[in-house]
Design a protein around this motif. Structure first.
Motif, PDB file in Angstrom:
ATOM      1  N   VAL A 119       0.867  -1.183   0.000  1.00 53.71           N
ATOM      2  CA  VAL A 119       0.000   0.000   0.000  1.00 53.71           C
ATOM      3  C   VAL A 119       0.900   1.228   0.000  1.00 53.71           C
ATOM      4  O   VAL A 119       1.647   1.459   0.963  1.00 53.71           O
ATOM      5  CB  VAL A 119      -0.928   0.028   1.226  1.00 53.71           C
ATOM      6  N   THR A 120       0.827   1.993  -1.070  1.00 50.25           N
ATOM      7  CA  THR A 120       1.569   3.259  -1.144  1.00 50.25           C
ATOM      8  C   THR A 120       0.583   4.379  -0.848  1.00 50.25           C
ATOM      9  O   THR A 120      -0.367   4.599  -1.605  1.00 50.25           O
ATOM     10  CB  THR A 120       2.186   3.448  -2.537  1.00 50.25           C
ATOM     11  N   MET A 122      -3.043   4.727  -2.886  1.00 52.83           N
ATOM     12  CA  MET A 122      -4.131   5.207  -2.024  1.00 52.83           C
ATOM     13  C   MET A 122      -3.846   6.636  -1.592  1.00 52.83           C
ATOM     14  O   MET A 122      -2.693   7.000  -1.323  1.00 52.83           O
ATOM     15  CB  MET A 122      -4.237   4.281  -0.812  1.00 52.83           C
ATOM     16  N   LEU A 123      -4.889   7.441  -1.540  1.00 50.19           N
ATOM     17  CA  LEU A 123      -4.771   8.850  -1.167  1.00 50.19           C
ATOM     18  C   LEU A 123      -5.859   9.189  -0.159  1.00 50.19           C
ATOM     19  O   LEU A 123      -7.024   8.829  -0.345  1.00 50.19           O
ATOM     20  CB  LEU A 123      -4.930   9.732  -2.410  1.00 50.19           C
ATOM     21  N   THR A 142      -4.510  -2.626  -1.061  1.00 46.75           N
ATOM     22  CA  THR A 142      -5.017  -1.261  -0.882  1.00 46.75           C
ATOM     23  C   THR A 142      -6.498  -1.281  -0.518  1.00 46.75           C
ATOM     24  O   THR A 142      -6.939  -0.576   0.400  1.00 46.75           O
ATOM     25  CB  THR A 142      -4.787  -0.434  -2.159  1.00 46.75           C
ATOM     26  N   TRP A 143      -7.278  -2.107  -1.219  1.00 49.35           N
ATOM     27  CA  TRP A 143      -8.701  -2.174  -0.901  1.00 49.35           C
ATOM     28  C   TRP A 143      -8.920  -2.724   0.505  1.00 49.35           C
ATOM     29  O   TRP A 143      -9.772  -2.229   1.244  1.00 49.35           O
ATOM     30  CB  TRP A 143      -9.456  -3.033  -1.908  1.00 49.35           C
ATOM     31  N   LEU A 144      -8.142  -3.736   0.889  1.00 50.67           N
ATOM     32  CA  LEU A 144      -8.294  -4.314   2.219  1.00 50.67           C
ATOM     33  C   LEU A 144      -8.048  -3.263   3.295  1.00 50.67           C
ATOM     34  O   LEU A 144      -8.774  -3.196   4.297  1.00 50.67           O
ATOM     35  CB  LEU A 144      -7.319  -5.485   2.400  1.00 50.67           C
ATOM     36  N   PHE A 145      -7.048  -2.395   3.085  1.00 52.38           N
ATOM     37  CA  PHE A 145      -6.746  -1.357   4.077  1.00 52.38           C
ATOM     38  C   PHE A 145      -7.803  -0.264   4.059  1.00 52.38           C
ATOM     39  O   PHE A 145      -8.215   0.236   5.119  1.00 52.38           O
ATOM     40  CB  PHE A 145      -5.363  -0.773   3.813  1.00 52.38           C
TER      41      PHE A 145
END
Length: 408
Positions: free
Chosen positions: A44-45, A100-101, A310-313
């Motif tokens: 996850v960035t 992710m933003l 990313t979606w999981l977070f």
């Protein structure tokens, strides 16, 4: 999985990962075994502009997530808020940037129209979305897409000094009656704010709406007139403000019973009159207020394991566990997920009040409303213009401005 890839355009790696987890759980059930915990890999960035005082709670949630998902790695960058939107746009437009933003809700439509953020509708179940405050969810529903997830709540609420007005009014008429009864000497029962941002929510409270599903103005009708008539009746409860601090200052001095203001002033008001004397009330029948939030966006460039991670977070940040951790470490954070208890009574009351709130429109067309609606409200309140006439004038101006925004 096959149909989601073939018919809905879902990323194959994501679809296979979801299928693998579901099949593993089903096989375990057939064998009478405990289902294995699905492991998500990827990076996850994240780019954000969270300030000091906001980051502690977010870090606690991040650490809890990493403990439960050791296969997910993080690459996090702080970017000053004034630079965040432009930096993301530049990077994402060239295929780069974060996965992710966390940023302002009103950036979303521009990002989505430019194909910089993803539509996450395929990944969000109906059951999951029903746990999120519906007004907050409105900020990520755009152009038949789900362009992200909300992150915390803020907005317009009704504050009451319980030492002046002991009971919460349940209707607008009850508010006026209580305010009149409490008015005496230096005390005014209510000092209500009629500025468009603070009062437009009441249009939804009477069953109307500012715009329709096509983002065209929808206030020029009997509900709009009813709304403006309520604003005219504000004067029966006490002084009426239009974007001034008179109401807040009077309330802080302990000289007024009810005001309408933002949750960003919650702490200051509690300190001024004593937390024990402050209440955030549910909206009385016929009234409401705009609810806003920041948003969590997924980049349109991310795919594979990084997309799954990313979606999981993102989903985790909208879980009761994460929202409670964030709220515990951030005194200004108001959860946007149902069933989350925060440490202090006032924020919990704000959560309840937001359940009767109206989603603040985060669409490009909203820019067409401010000037004409301000003119309409002030002409009715200060110049005695007929509400229907004022609304019609505003409607015509907004229609013309929207056409310009759309290039029509």
């Amino acid at each position: 999985a096959l149909q989601s890839v073939l018919n809905e355009g879902v990323d194959p790696e994501f679809a296979l990962g979801q299928a693998f987890n579901a099949v593993s759980a089903a096989v375990a059930e057939i064998k009478g075994e405990e289902a294995p915990a699905p492991e998500t890999l990827g990076t996850v960035t994240l780019w954000h502009a969270l300030k000091e005082g906001e980051i502690e709670g977010f870090t606690a949630a991040l650490e809890a997530f990493q403990t439960a998902n050791p296969g997910v790695e993080f690459d996090i960058l702080f970017v000053p808020f004034d630079d965040l939107q432009g930096k993301f746009e530049t990077a994402a437009a060239t295929g780069g940037g974060p996965s992710m933003l966390i940023g302002a809700a009103d950036w979303g439509p521009t990002f989505y129209n430019a194909e910089l953020v993803a539509d996450v509708s395929d990944m969000a179940s109906t059951a999951f979305l029903t746990t999120i405050n519906q007004a907050a969810l409105g900020s990520v529903q755009y152009s038949d897409a789900l362009i992200g997830l909300p992150f915390g709540l803020k907005g317009v609420v009704m504050y009451r000094n319980t030492s002046i007005i002991p009971e919460a009014p349940t209707s607008f008429d009850a508010l006026v009656a209580a305010a009149k009864e409490a008015t005496s000497g230096d005390i005014v029962g209510a000092n209500l704010e009629a500025g468009f941002f603070f009062s437009a929510g009441h249009l939804y409270g009477v069953g109307g709406m500012l715009m329709d599903e096509n983002n065209d103005p929808a206030f020029n009708n009997e509900k709009g007139v009813e709304w403006l008539n309520i604003l005219l009746e504000f004067k029966e409860a006490g002084p009426v403000e239009y974007y001034t601090d008179n109401d807040v200052n009077l309330f802080k001095a302990g000289n007024t019973g009810i005001i309408i203001d933002g949750t960003w002033n919650l702490t200051a008001l509690a300190e001024a009159i004593g937390e024990e004397n402050l209440a955030v009330d549910p909206w009385p029948t016929g009234m409401s207020g705009f609810v806003q939030n920041d948003n969590i966006y997924m980049s349109a460039n991310v795919d594979g394991d990084d997309k799954s991670a990313t979606w999981l977070f993102m989903k985790y940040l909208n879980s009761p566990e994460a929202q409670a951790l964030i709220a515990e470490g951030n005194a200004g954070f108001i959860p946007n997920v149902a069933g989350v208890e925060v440490a202090d009574r006032l924020r919990q009351e704000a959560v309840t009040a937001f359940e009767g709130g109206a989603a603040f429109p985060v669409i490009p067309e909203m820019g067409a409303f401010w000037g004409p609606m301000d003119t309409a409200l002030q002409s009715v309140l200060n110049e005695g213009v007929d509400p229907a006439q004022a609304l019609n004038t505003a409607y015509e101006a907004i229609v013309a401005a929207i056409a310009e925004i759309r290039g029509e």
